[in-house]
Design a protein around this motif. Structure first.
Motif, mmCIF file in Angstrom:
data_model
loop_
_atom_site.group_PDB
_atom_site.id
_atom_site.type_symbol
_atom_site.label_atom_id
_atom_site.label_comp_id
_atom_site.label_asym_id
_atom_site.label_seq_id
_atom_site.Cartn_x
_atom_site.Cartn_y
_atom_site.Cartn_z
ATOM 1 N N ILE A 257 0.866 -1.181 0.000
ATOM 2 C CA ILE A 257 0.000 0.000 0.000
ATOM 3 C C ILE A 257 0.902 1.229 0.000
ATOM 4 N N ARG A 258 0.505 2.227 -0.765
ATOM 5 C CA ARG A 258 1.204 3.497 -0.682
ATOM 6 C C ARG A 258 0.232 4.625 -1.017
ATOM 7 N N GLY A 259 0.538 5.812 -0.480
ATOM 8 C CA GLY A 259 -0.250 6.990 -0.757
ATOM 9 C C GLY A 259 0.659 8.106 -1.250
ATOM 10 N N ASP A 260 0.256 8.788 -2.323
ATOM 11 C CA ASP A 260 1.076 9.832 -2.935
ATOM 12 C C ASP A 260 0.225 11.040 -3.290
ATOM 13 N N GLU A 261 0.880 12.185 -3.373
ATOM 14 C CA GLU A 261 0.213 13.349 -3.927
ATOM 15 C C GLU A 261 -0.061 13.066 -5.402
ATOM 16 N N PRO A 262 -1.230 13.478 -5.902
ATOM 17 C CA PRO A 262 -1.535 13.253 -7.324
ATOM 18 C C PRO A 262 -0.423 13.772 -8.221
ATOM 19 N N GLY A 263 0.027 12.926 -9.134
ATOM 20 C CA GLY A 263 1.131 13.273 -10.019
ATOM 21 C C GLY A 263 2.440 12.653 -9.595
ATOM 22 N N ASN A 264 2.522 12.217 -8.330
ATOM 23 C CA ASN A 264 3.749 11.591 -7.818
ATOM 24 C C ASN A 264 3.601 10.089 -7.611
ATOM 25 N N GLU A 265 2.452 9.539 -7.996
ATOM 26 C CA GLU A 265 2.213 8.116 -7.793
ATOM 27 C C GLU A 265 3.084 7.278 -8.728
ATOM 28 N N PRO A 266 3.426 6.044 -8.331
ATOM 29 C CA PRO A 266 4.278 5.191 -9.172
ATOM 30 C C PRO A 266 3.527 4.640 -10.368
ATOM 31 N N ASN A 267 4.264 4.242 -11.386
ATOM 32 C CA ASN A 267 3.701 3.545 -12.536
ATOM 33 C C ASN A 267 3.358 2.124 -12.097
ATOM 34 N N ILE A 268 2.089 1.729 -12.186
ATOM 35 C CA ILE A 268 1.700 0.423 -11.656
ATOM 36 C C ILE A 268 2.201 -0.736 -12.507
ATOM 37 N N THR A 269 2.754 -0.448 -13.675
ATOM 38 C CA THR A 269 3.316 -1.534 -14.488
ATOM 39 C C THR A 269 4.740 -1.872 -14.071
ATOM 40 N N THR A 270 5.300 -1.089 -13.125
ATOM 41 C CA THR A 270 6.652 -1.378 -12.676
ATOM 42 C C THR A 270 6.700 -2.720 -11.967
ATOM 43 N N CYS A 271 7.867 -3.305 -11.919
ATOM 44 C CA CYS A 271 8.005 -4.638 -11.329
ATOM 45 C C CYS A 271 8.126 -4.620 -9.812
ATOM 46 N N ASN A 272 8.305 -3.443 -9.236
ATOM 47 C CA ASN A 272 8.545 -3.391 -7.792
ATOM 48 C C ASN A 272 7.953 -2.117 -7.212
ATOM 49 N N ILE A 273 6.683 -2.164 -6.815
ATOM 50 C CA ILE A 273 6.038 -1.031 -6.174
ATOM 51 C C ILE A 273 6.437 -1.006 -4.704
ATOM 52 N N GLN A 274 6.900 0.132 -4.245
ATOM 53 C CA GLN A 274 7.398 0.263 -2.881
ATOM 54 C C GLN A 274 6.295 0.710 -1.926
ATOM 55 N N GLU A 275 6.301 0.141 -0.728
ATOM 56 C CA GLU A 275 5.345 0.497 0.321
ATOM 57 C C GLU A 275 5.641 1.889 0.879
ATOM 58 N N ASP A 276 4.591 2.682 1.142
ATOM 59 C CA ASP A 276 4.729 3.968 1.830
ATOM 60 C C ASP A 276 3.361 4.378 2.367
ATOM 61 N N CYS A 277 3.124 4.099 3.645
ATOM 62 C CA CYS A 277 1.849 4.407 4.275
ATOM 63 C C CYS A 277 1.928 5.635 5.178
ATOM 64 N N SER A 278 2.962 6.436 5.006
ATOM 65 C CA SER A 278 3.150 7.592 5.883
ATOM 66 C C SER A 278 1.978 8.567 5.815
ATOM 67 N N VAL A 279 1.263 8.582 4.690
ATOM 68 C CA VAL A 279 0.138 9.496 4.537
ATOM 69 C C VAL A 279 -0.975 9.199 5.537
ATOM 70 N N LEU A 280 -1.005 7.990 6.082
ATOM 71 C CA LEU A 280 -2.025 7.639 7.060
ATOM 72 C C LEU A 280 -1.806 8.336 8.393
ATOM 73 N N GLY A 281 -0.573 8.768 8.640
ATOM 74 C CA GLY A 281 -0.263 9.459 9.888
ATOM 75 C C GLY A 281 -0.193 8.493 11.062
#
Length: 377
Positions: A257-281
């Motif tokens: 799971i990860r959360g990003d500002e719109p425009g900074n999200e990863p390409n979902i076709t990449t082979c390795n999506i990195q976790e980042d849940c910091s947006v949850l606080g």
């Protein structure tokens, strides 16, 4: 045997939470293996469309959906089939009379010989809501290995589904993704919520409108269900029922799971999506919570209800697993594969997200041609 369970730390989604549960299920049959589907505990009954007395609900879930289907750019070729599907659709009443669960059935599918990804056919579960749309592909098929856009009343984003060894629309991308990995299935959703929702209220799982077949004795399944409830306290489990279901908190079962500002999200076709849940606080604010700990924390509704998915963030949810082989519709337990189509009584598994109140974020069915013969054979 088909085992559908919420994942626990260190194990893939759809995997059995612990060797002991797997052993209990395997020993429950005398010859071969049985099917176990773990779903939400809902007191409900099947009601044919003709018997639904709530005219407003009927109009909302069927008439408006039919109008949407007629407006679809692919409706010309499927209109007759969809009409038959609507006439034979069954409803499942939930705890509140106004909430209905509906599924698209096999009558709405085109001829198998026309499936571009045969033997697999990916499509939207059309009856869930008239607002659920896949703009570029309508009634399907949705592509394999290629992202496609969708929208619903609660979510708008992009979905990607990959099946190892399939007749993919992007074979090079699939080959690169699965290379060196044990996983044989991946599904990703990326997008934004249309209203703020509690993390504990966003679920995933499967929905079936007919009983599963050849199940082991109820006490065996109850033992396994109790075990799963302890390791995944947010799960709802029903096995021996007319409409077996499994529901678990989406944030407690996602591999990434990860959360990003719109425009900074990863390409979902990449082979390795990195976790980042910091947006949850809260506990996650520093971005140093491991995936296993995140699953443990957010699978507990008492803890996950303290966190929110907002409307300003672009969220990415990735699932993958290595047990269920969609190409053969079988459960791969290492030394053998156990067919699932007849156990499921011809019903497809899904990749879905929904709210506890019954509203859907998305729902995509994963059909196999074996299901058609299993249902009507």
């Amino acid at each position: 045997m088909f085992v559908v369970v919420p994942s626990v730390p260190g194990m893939d989604w759809w995997s059995v939470p612990g060797v002991s549960a797997m052993v209990m299920l395997f020993m429950s049959t005398r010859c071969g293996f049985a099917c176990v589907a773990l779903w939400g505990h809902l007191d409900s009954r099947i009601v044919p469309i003709e018997e639904v007395n709530d005219e407003e609900s009927t109009q909302t879930s069927v008439v408006k959906n039919a109008a949407f289907i007629r407006q679809s750019k692919t409706a010309t070729s499927f209109q007759g089939l969809i009409s038959r599907s609507i006439r034979t659709t069954s409803f499942q009443r939930m705890s509140e009379e106004k909430d209905l669960i509906v599924v698209r059935d096999s009558y709405s599918l085109p001829e198998v010989t026309t499936w571009p990804n045969r033997p697999i056919f990916i499509c939207m579960n059309t009856p869930i809501s008239p607002s659920f749309k896949v703009p570029d592909y309508g009634l399907g098929p949705c592509p394999l290995g290629v992202p496609f856009q969708f929208s619903s009343e609660l979510f708008e984003g992009t979905c990607l589904i990959r099946v190892k060894g399939s007749n993919s629309d992007n074979p090079e991308g699939d080959s690169e993704y699965f290379s060196g990995k044990k996983r044989i299935f991946q599904s990703v959703v990326q997008g934004r919520f249309k209203e703020d929702v509690r993390v504990s209220d966003v679920l995933t799982g499967h929905e079936f409108v007919r009983p599963l077949k050849n199940l082991p004795h109820p006490w065996v399944l109850k033992t396994a269900s109790n075990f799963i409830s302890k390791v995944a306290p947010g799960s709802n489990v029903v096995i021996h029922t007319d409409q077996p279901k499994v529901e678990a908190i989406l944030a407690g079962t996602s591999q990434v799971i990860r959360g990003d500002e719109p425009g900074n999200e990863p390409n979902i076709t990449t082979c390795n999506i990195q976790e980042d849940c910091s947006v949850l606080g809260g506990t996650f604010a520093k971005g140093d919570v491991s995936i296993s700990r995140r699953k443990r924390l957010l699978s507990n509704p008492e803890r996950s209800k303290k966190y929110m998915f907002d409307t300003e963030t672009t969220y990415t949810f990735e699932f993958y697993q290595n047990l269920f082989d969609a190409m053969t519709y079988s459960l791969d337990i290492g030394f053998t594969k156990i067919g699932c189509s007849r156990v499921l009584d011809g019903q497809p598994i899904q990749w879905l997200g929904k709210m506890r109140d019954g509203r859907y974020l998305w729902s995509f069915q994963i059909w196999h041609e074996k299901l058609l013969t299993a249902q009507h054979g």
